[in-house]
Design a protein around this motif. Structure first.
Motif, PDB file in Angstrom:
ATOM      1  N   LYS A   3      97.318  47.689  99.487  1.00 13.94           N
ATOM      2  CA  LYS A   3      98.578  47.095  99.037  1.00 13.94           C
ATOM      3  C   LYS A   3      99.728  47.902  99.614  1.00 13.94           C
ATOM      4  N   GLN A   4     100.884  47.253  99.701  1.00  8.97           N
ATOM      5  CA  GLN A   4     102.068  47.960 100.179  1.00  8.97           C
ATOM      6  C   GLN A   4     102.496  48.873  99.047  1.00  8.97           C
ATOM      7  N   CYS A   5     102.487  50.221  99.249  1.00  7.94           N
ATOM      8  CA  CYS A   5     102.948  51.048  98.146  1.00  7.94           C
ATOM      9  C   CYS A   5     104.383  51.475  98.388  1.00  7.94           C
ATOM     10  N   ALA A   6     104.944  52.043  97.347  1.00  6.50           N
ATOM     11  CA  ALA A   6     106.372  52.353  97.360  1.00  6.50           C
ATOM     12  C   ALA A   6     106.726  53.299  98.505  1.00  6.50           C
ATOM     13  N   ASN A   7     105.770  54.155  98.903  1.00  8.09           N
ATOM     14  CA  ASN A   7     106.114  55.106  99.967  1.00  8.09           C
ATOM     15  C   ASN A   7     105.638  54.683 101.364  1.00  8.09           C
ATOM     16  N   GLU A  63     105.202  38.637  92.400  1.00  2.00           N
ATOM     17  CA  GLU A  63     105.801  39.758  91.639  1.00  2.00           C
ATOM     18  C   GLU A  63     105.632  41.056  92.403  1.00  2.00           C
ATOM     19  N   GLU A  64     104.431  41.242  92.949  1.00  2.00           N
ATOM     20  CA  GLU A  64     104.145  42.444  93.718  1.00  2.00           C
ATOM     21  C   GLU A  64     103.622  42.009  95.077  1.00  2.00           C
TER      22      GLU A  64
END
Ligand code: PLP
Length: 479
Positions: A3-7, A63-64
């Motif tokens: 998944k695309q993570c915040a960092n 949403e995500e």
């Protein structure tokens, strides 16, 4: 699946992470493209309702995020298999070309650096590249040393730009009226633009947008070869002049969209001079001839005031890529306007070039780079082979089909399109095109000639062989 993570890095940059992600996503995309097809068919054959169902998703903006890999995996099943494969020899419906491989690479460069062509400080090297490419194109099309030009979104915008220049020039020169400041003169509904009845619909669109209306477009009949009938034009001009109308522009089509027929620039120039009009050449299609062994077929482009050149047709560059060239650089001044935040006059005095002053657009892609990539890569010799093949394929097919009892051919091709029909009903010809697209994945064109339905092959693809053409025309008979 990651998944695309915040960092996850957002942008290209110095960090090892950003460089690795860039490589990985581009490589993943290349792999997805290459694995999306396993044969030479042009199209999967899917019907519109089935395709609509495949593309339907409950939410485009979840949403995500699902991450790049998740998105790509889904797109590989939903979208990729159904792209039209423009490189297939079975794709010949329109003046819509496959893209040369090096020019696909140039698109990556254009997107990666994302320069905007409006001002020098948004595209330093890309501005200089466009200026240099235009300089060489002016020479290729014999537009003289005092000319200029600008890249546009396509032939339609190139034509609109040229016709705007023509209208403003005419208002200034013939009517001493500053249309840029004051708007149209009171005689606006007497303006007339002359073009062949087979010309592109961007003539009407342009005249509408310019406040002159469709009625300003005078459609001149064509002769047997589908070229503008010069004596008919002479009569129309004389009649309009006598009735007090204002001929301001003649447009020669150098390659009509369906037939590839070419108007006689020299004859049109004599009439343009006699009536004091602008002469524009719409060479969106035929401009590719300039780099082939058939360059003379274009006629003498040194006589025109402006010319439209499309690179996303015969030249096989990715969409979009077109330019308009003018003989007198001042005639593009109609697009100039100074904005305090963008193209300050003091910067221009110091040699910073802001191309926004020549264009209808503000933010604009660095499309000239594609021409640089392609021309430098292939050279004149490489392009001549590409375009000669297209022209010779059309000539071959014309010879074949005009000898075949079962076919009728509209006209002898001058460029690379052949319009023909299977003898019999219009319905039968229409049905053949549908059957080819859905049952065989072969995409061909259809048009009307002298009131009847005709089929059309637009032979831009240089990998097309006589054998493939023979196979398809034999297949059409069996249908
Ligand atoms: C294709 C075409 C146009 C329009 O060009 P776009 O690039 O599609 O906007 C204009 N004139 C002629 C003769 C054409 O064939």
């Amino acid at each position: 699946m990651m998944k695309q993570c915040a960092n996850t890095p957002l942008l290209l940059g110095q960090s090892d992470q950003a460089r690795a992600l860039f490589r990985q996503e581009i490589q993943g995309t290349v792999d997805a493209i290459l694995s999306s097809f396993s044969d030479e068919r042009a199209f999967s054959g899917i019907h519109p309702d089935e395709l609509r169902a495949k593309i339907h998703i409950d939410t485009l903006l979840p949403e995500e995020g699902v991450g790049f890999d998740g998105m790509l995996e889904d797109a590989r099943s939903r979208i990729f298999p159904y792209f039209l494969r423009t490189w297939s020899p079975d794709y010949m419906a329109h003046l819509h070309s496959p893209a040369l491989i090096e020019t696909i690479a140039s698109e990556l460069v254009i997107a990666a650096f994302n320069q905007s062509m409006d001002s020098w400080d948004q595209s330093p090297v890309a501005t200089e590249v466009e200026v240099e490419v235009i300089r060489h194109l002016l020479s290729l099309y014999h537009m003289g040393k005092e000319g200029d030009g600008v890249f546009t979104s396509g032939g339609s915008q190139s034509n609109l730009s040229a016709i705007t220049s023509a209208r403003d020039w005419y208002c200034n020169e013939a009517l001493h009226h500053d249309v840029k400041k004051k708007g149209l003169p009171s005689s606006y509904n007497r303006f007339r633009l002359y073009t062949s009845e087979l010309s592109h619909f961007s003539m009407e669109k342009s005249c509408h947008l310019l406040g002159l209306g469709y009625d300003a477009v005078v459609k001149v009949p064509v002769d047997r070869e589908c070229r503008m009938d010069i004596s008919a034009l002479a009569l129309l001009l004389a009649k309009d002049k006598a009735e007090g109308n204002l001929p301001f522009c003649i447009v020669a089509t150098i390659g009509t969209t369906d037939f590839g027929s070419i108007d006689d620039i020299t004859a049109l120039k004599a009439l343009a001079d006699e009536y004091g009009t602008w002469l524009h050449a719409d060479a969106a299609y035929g401009s590719g001839l300039a780099v082939s062994s058939y360059a003379k077929r274009m006629g003498d482009t040194s006589l025109v005031d402006s010319i439209t050149v499309d690179f996303h047709k015969m030249f096989l560059l990715p969409i979009s890529c077109s330019c308009v060239l003018v003989r007198d650089k001042h005639t593009l001044d109609c697009f100039e306007l100074h904005a305090d935040y963008l193209n300050r006059e003091e910067d221009e005095e110091d040699g910073y070039i802001n191309l926004v002053g020549k264009s209808l657009q503000t933010t604009r892609r660095a499309d000239a780079l594609k021409v640089w990539f392609a021309f430098r890569t292939r050279g004149k010799d490489g392009f001549a082979r590409i375009i000669d093949t297209a022209v010779e394929n059309a000539a071959y097919l014309y010879e074949r089909l005009s000898k075949d009892e079962d076919y009728e051919v509209a006209i002898k091709p001058e460029i690379s399109s052949l319009v023909f029909r299977l003898k019999g009903s219009d319905e039968k010809n229409k049905q053949i095109r549908r059957t080819l697209i859905h049952d065989k994945g072969i995409v061909i064109g259809q048009t009307v000639y002298q009131g009847r339905t005709y089929l059309k092959f637009t032979l831009l693809n240089p990998t097309l062989t006589h054998a493939v053409l023979d196979q398809i025309t034999a297949l059409i008979k069996t249908l």
